[in-house]
Design a protein around this motif. Structure first.
Motif, PDB file in Angstrom:
ATOM      1  N   LEU A  32       7.508   4.122  -5.428  1.00  0.00           N
ATOM      2  CA  LEU A  32       6.405   5.016  -5.774  1.00  0.00           C
ATOM      3  C   LEU A  32       5.074   4.419  -5.312  1.00  0.00           C
ATOM      4  O   LEU A  32       4.227   5.106  -4.735  1.00  0.00           O
ATOM      5  N   LEU A  33       4.956   3.117  -5.556  1.00  0.00           N
ATOM      6  CA  LEU A  33       3.734   2.416  -5.170  1.00  0.00           C
ATOM      7  C   LEU A  33       3.492   2.516  -3.666  1.00  0.00           C
ATOM      8  O   LEU A  33       2.365   2.786  -3.227  1.00  0.00           O
ATOM      9  N   SER A  34       4.551   2.336  -2.876  1.00  0.00           N
ATOM     10  CA  SER A  34       4.335   2.346  -1.426  1.00  0.00           C
ATOM     11  C   SER A  34       4.037   3.757  -0.934  1.00  0.00           C
ATOM     12  O   SER A  34       3.279   3.952   0.018  1.00  0.00           O
ATOM     13  N   ARG A  35       4.587   4.777  -1.611  1.00  0.00           N
ATOM     14  CA  ARG A  35       4.252   6.153  -1.212  1.00  0.00           C
ATOM     15  C   ARG A  35       2.803   6.486  -1.557  1.00  0.00           C
ATOM     16  O   ARG A  35       2.128   7.213  -0.849  1.00  0.00           O
ATOM     17  N   LEU A  36       2.324   5.927  -2.695  1.00  0.00           N
ATOM     18  CA  LEU A  36       0.910   6.118  -3.041  1.00  0.00           C
ATOM     19  C   LEU A  36       0.025   5.376  -2.050  1.00  0.00           C
ATOM     20  O   LEU A  36      -1.045   5.838  -1.663  1.00  0.00           O
ATOM     21  N   ARG A  37       0.497   4.201  -1.633  1.00  0.00           N
ATOM     22  CA  ARG A  37      -0.321   3.369  -0.748  1.00  0.00           C
ATOM     23  C   ARG A  37      -0.490   4.013   0.619  1.00  0.00           C
ATOM     24  O   ARG A  37      -1.600   4.075   1.138  1.00  0.00           O
TER      25      ARG A  37
ATOM     26  N   GLY B 270      -4.389   2.505  -1.475  1.00  0.00           N
ATOM     27  CA  GLY B 270      -4.333   2.381  -0.021  1.00  0.00           C
ATOM     28  C   GLY B 270      -5.443   1.506   0.531  1.00  0.00           C
ATOM     29  O   GLY B 270      -5.219   0.637   1.372  1.00  0.00           O
ATOM     30  N   ALA B 271      -6.670   1.710   0.034  1.00  0.00           N
ATOM     31  CA  ALA B 271      -7.815   0.949   0.542  1.00  0.00           C
ATOM     32  C   ALA B 271      -7.920  -0.427  -0.108  1.00  0.00           C
ATOM     33  O   ALA B 271      -8.781  -1.224   0.262  1.00  0.00           O
ATOM     34  N   GLY B 272      -7.070  -0.686  -1.100  1.00  0.00           N
ATOM     35  CA  GLY B 272      -7.081  -2.017  -1.716  1.00  0.00           C
ATOM     36  C   GLY B 272      -8.023  -2.158  -2.887  1.00  0.00           C
ATOM     37  O   GLY B 272      -8.172  -3.235  -3.443  1.00  0.00           O
ATOM     38  N   MET B 273      -8.679  -1.056  -3.276  1.00  0.00           N
ATOM     39  CA  MET B 273      -9.601  -1.172  -4.413  1.00  0.00           C
ATOM     40  C   MET B 273      -8.830  -1.248  -5.728  1.00  0.00           C
ATOM     41  O   MET B 273      -9.297  -1.820  -6.695  1.00  0.00           O
TER      42      MET B 273
ATOM     43  N   VAL C  51       2.083   4.514 -11.581  1.00  0.00           N
ATOM     44  CA  VAL C  51       3.115   3.467 -11.553  1.00  0.00           C
ATOM     45  C   VAL C  51       3.423   3.004 -12.976  1.00  0.00           C
ATOM     46  O   VAL C  51       4.585   2.836 -13.362  1.00  0.00           O
ATOM     47  N   GLN C  52       2.371   2.840 -13.797  1.00  0.00           N
ATOM     48  CA  GLN C  52       2.581   2.426 -15.186  1.00  0.00           C
ATOM     49  C   GLN C  52       3.400   3.459 -15.945  1.00  0.00           C
ATOM     50  O   GLN C  52       4.319   3.119 -16.694  1.00  0.00           O
ATOM     51  N   GLY C  53       3.053   4.747 -15.753  1.00  0.00           N
ATOM     52  CA  GLY C  53       3.780   5.809 -16.433  1.00  0.00           C
ATOM     53  C   GLY C  53       5.251   5.806 -16.049  1.00  0.00           C
ATOM     54  O   GLY C  53       6.127   5.972 -16.892  1.00  0.00           O
ATOM     55  N   HIS C  54       5.496   5.577 -14.762  1.00  0.00           N
ATOM     56  CA  HIS C  54       6.867   5.534 -14.262  1.00  0.00           C
ATOM     57  C   HIS C  54       7.664   4.440 -14.981  1.00  0.00           C
ATOM     58  O   HIS C  54       8.758   4.686 -15.489  1.00  0.00           O
TER      59      HIS C  54
ATOM     60  N   GLY D 273      -0.216   7.094   1.320  1.00  0.00           N
ATOM     61  CA  GLY D 273      -0.796   8.429   1.243  1.00  0.00           C
ATOM     62  C   GLY D 273       0.213   9.556   1.360  1.00  0.00           C
ATOM     63  O   GLY D 273      -0.166  10.724   1.390  1.00  0.00           O
ATOM     64  N   SER D 274       1.501   9.245   1.427  1.00  0.00           N
ATOM     65  CA  SER D 274       2.492  10.315   1.563  1.00  0.00           C
ATOM     66  C   SER D 274       2.727  11.039   0.241  1.00  0.00           C
ATOM     67  O   SER D 274       3.377  12.062   0.192  1.00  0.00           O
ATOM     68  N   TYR D 275       2.199  10.462  -0.846  1.00  0.00           N
ATOM     69  CA  TYR D 275       2.360  11.110  -2.147  1.00  0.00           C
ATOM     70  C   TYR D 275       1.043  11.054  -2.894  1.00  0.00           C
ATOM     71  O   TYR D 275       0.360  10.024  -2.889  1.00  0.00           O
ATOM     72  N   HIS D 276       0.668  12.175  -3.518  1.00  0.00           N
ATOM     73  CA  HIS D 276      -0.535  12.224  -4.348  1.00  0.00           C
ATOM     74  C   HIS D 276      -0.101  12.214  -5.809  1.00  0.00           C
ATOM     75  O   HIS D 276       0.852  12.899  -6.181  1.00  0.00           O
ATOM     76  N   ALA D 277      -0.797  11.417  -6.633  1.00  0.00           N
ATOM     77  CA  ALA D 277      -0.375  11.263  -8.029  1.00  0.00           C
ATOM     78  C   ALA D 277      -0.416  12.578  -8.796  1.00  0.00           C
ATOM     79  O   ALA D 277       0.295  12.754  -9.772  1.00  0.00           O
TER      80      ALA D 277
END
Lengths: 356, 310
Positions: A304-309, A280-283, A136-139, A311-315
């Motif tokens: 992007l954040l919600s797709r990472l959250r 996703g797990a909140g860590m 997300v930062q890179g984006h 799990g539909s997208y892997h960084a």
């Protein structure tokens, strides 16, 4: 050896005696920086406080701060174990071998080592997928840079930090093909003077975005003094530097994990595990994206954040090549955890040599 | 690798800022050593100055008050050392080391409630046209006042030692305290004042670190600067102009190292980090190889205990 085993025996006897009296679970924490760093160690200490809040009188916590990585940390851990700790969290990568050594001497004490990869019967490892936050930062960095130069202050060239650099670079390059990363290794987790100098040098060499993988707020202050530079909070929100230079942050959230592990020790269900949780797990939390970021960039970053959250997208999704041009991930392929855990290479496009 | 990314002008400008704390501490220590006292407590006095200056600046909102309090704080702790070594005739090396440990601990205690606070901004020179002159502008006319204060101080110390009667007395005390005593000079008083001056300078150096260079307070933030200052005095063979050179050299190495890294040069950082100390050792060896010359440089009574009865 004999003396040590006598000591250990005495400690066990004391533990047994006090245990039968008070029934308190003792949890120790070893910190690499001061609890007031408002970064990495601060968040671990928030986790410790969460444990105290959750269990109240049933738990006793103690910590030692600013413990150097290496042999001295072994002394601190041994001391904690002798004081009757049931569970010890060692919260920095450099405590890995000391943790394993001390754990071997105290088979009845449970250990939890953060960000490492060596497990034992009484040593669990846990870490967070900070690289998801780095994406997300890179984006945001790729969108926001005008000089196309992004500065990055690394601590030590270890997999955790290298993953972060790669993830930030991939996602910056996604939105800005001309982006270039300048990387400085500070060889410290916490040294405000060095971090401030590193940030200033990066800014002098044209960076208008500075990412940091060190724990103090000194780079934020340097960016603020320089004017038109943006930064991201590291490990902790660092919101006092918002809305600019700090435009967002990665926030570590250890509390739920620490509470769960302490509960497991109380219930007698503790087992050696390897935990690696992300957004996703909140860590891993992402701090508020401030008004200094244009709304369309903010919207795409949040998408992007919600797709990472969910799990539909892997960084780390292919196609990605290694720095030397050799293929790593094919189109659509995602990185496996084993490779990520031991990551020792830059991805293609990063124009910097990795120190040994 | 892209060395053209390093801007020499900005490099010089930022090494001047980075060197200022050690320059201030070193010039103070030079005066102390010229009077024949070896005070190894520079690190401790610096960090006391760093926290005193930071706390005062935060409380009053004025960086100038901060710097003043830093100098007072540094001088105040140096009085402990002065009393121990001048009146109780205790060992200077041990007392100095104790002062460093004491300063680190005391500053951590005072500083507990100041972590994570932003200090008020120190005034920076910004002359409308002159500061924008290429090359000279950034190097000479765009710093905060500590950079200039340090330079003025070096010049002042050089002039004082070389051209004034006071400087002559100070040097006489440092060369042979018995002779100076026989001539009627107050050896203890001179040394007491020199030690306090050194403390005040170290305190200012610490404040330059916590109020300008970082600017932030953290425990142990001097991180060895005081020891580097001590090394610079030896490196400079007790000459003020060489202290300036040494400080810029030692400070420059740190900044250059970061610049090279950012430009993509992969260099073993360890070598550059240890280079100031290596240079000092080489200088020491070179100096001791030529006994006649080194006798000219080091104050003859350096580190020796003085008692008027002898």
């Amino acid at each position: 050896m004999k003396f040590k085993s006598i000591l250990a025996g005495v400690a066990l006897a004391i533990t047994a005696a006090t245990g039968s009296l008070a029934e308190k679970t003792k949890v120790g924490f070893v910190y690499v920086g001061p609890v007031t760093d408002f970064g990495w160690t601060y968040e671990h200490d928030q986790g410790r406080k969460a444990v105290e809040a959750a269990f109240g009188d049933k738990v006793e916590t103690f910590y030692v701060e600013s413990v150097p990585e290496g042999p001295d940390s072994e002394r601190v851990m041994t001391d904690m174990a002798l004081k009757g700790a049931d569970l010890i969290f060692t919260t920095s990568f450099g405590y890995m071998d000391p943790t394993i050594n001390v754990a071997a001497k105290f088979p009845n004490v449970k250990f939890e080592h953060a960000t490492g990869y060596k497990q034992a019967d009484n040593v669990s490892v846990y870490s967070a997928r900070f690289y998801e936050g780095r994406a997300v930062q890179g984006h945001i960095a790729g969108h926001m840079t005008k000089s196309n130069i992004v500065g990055y202050i690394g601590s030590f060239p270890i997999p955790e930090v290298i993953r972060g650099i790669n993830s930030a670079y991939i996602h910056a390059k996604d939105v800005n093909p001309d982006v270039q990363f300048k990387i400085i290794w500070a060889y410290t987790w916490f040294d405000p003077t060095k971090e401030a100098d590193a940030a200033k040098v990066l800014i002098e060499q044209g960076a208008d975005v500075v990412l940091q993988h060190t724990d103090s707020t000194a780079p934020q202050a340097a960016a603020q003094a320089a004017g038109n530079v943006i930064t991201f909070g590291q490990a902790s929100d660092m919101a006092e530097y918002g809305p600019k230079p700090r435009v967002s942050s990665i926030i570590d959230n250890w509390g739920p994990y620490y509470v769960a592990r302490t509960q497991a020790v109380m219930d007698g269900t503790w087992a050696s595990t390897s935990t690696w949780d992300g957004i996703g797990a909140g860590m891993v939390g992402i701090g508020e994206i401030t008004s200094a970021v244009p709304t369309d960039v903010k919207a795409s970053a949040e998408a992007l954040l919600s797709r990472l959250r969910d799990g539909s997208y892997h960084a780390f999704t292919g196609p990605v090549n290694k720095q030397d041009g050799s293929a790593w991930l094919a189109r659509g392929e995602t990185a496996d955890d084993g490779t990520l855990a031991g990551m020792g290479f830059y991805v293609e496009g990063i124009d910097s040599e990795m120190p040994n | 690798m892209d060395l053209s990314a390093i801007n020499p002008t900005l490099l010089v400008a930022s090494l001047m800022v980075a060197s200022t704390p050690i320059l201030l501490a070193a010039i103070g220590e030079l005066v102390v050593e010229k009077s024949g006292i070896l005070n190894l407590g520079v690190e401790g006095m610096m960090i006391i100055g760093a926290i005193c200056g930071f706390a005062a600046a935060v409380v009053t909102g004025s960086p100038m008050v901060g710097f003043l309090c830093a100098a007072i704080g540094g001088a105040a702790v140096s009085v402990i050392f002065a009393v121990l070594t001048q009146y109780f005739l205790s060992n200077q090396v041990a007392s100095g080391l104790a002062l460093t440990l004491f300063g680190l601990g005391l500053s951590a205690m005072i500083g507990q409630s100041y972590v994570g606070i932003k200090p008020p901004t120190t005034y920076k020179l910004d002359l409308p046209l002159i500061s924008d002159v290429p090359i000279l502008g950034p190097i000479l006319f765009s710093h905060d006042f500590t950079v200039y204060a340090a330079l003025v101080l070096v010049l002042g110390v050089w002039w004082f030692l070389k051209y004034t009667r006071g400087g002559l007395i100070l040097r006489a005390v440092g060369e042979s305290h018995d002779a100076a005593h026989a001539l009627g000079y107050k050896v203890v008083r001179v040394r007491f004042m020199a030690i306090m001056f050194g403390g005040a300078c170290a305190g200012l150096g610490g404040a330059a670190l916590s109020l300008v260079r970082v600017p932030q307070w953290t425990e142990g933030m001097t991180a060895g600067s005081g020891w580097i200052a001590l090394a610079i005095v030896v490196f400079a063979s007790w000459k003020p102009e060489r202290v300036l050179l040494g400080a810029y050299l030692f400070g420059g190495v740190a900044i250059l190292q970061l610049n090279l890294q950012a430009a993509g040069v992969s260099i073993p950082v360890e070598y550059l980090s240890m280079s100031p100390y290596l240079i000092t050792i080489v200088v020491l060896v070179a100096m001791s190889a030529n006994r006649a010359k080194s006798a000219l440089n080091a104050p003859a009574a350096l580190g020796r205990v003085f008692h008027a009865s002898r």
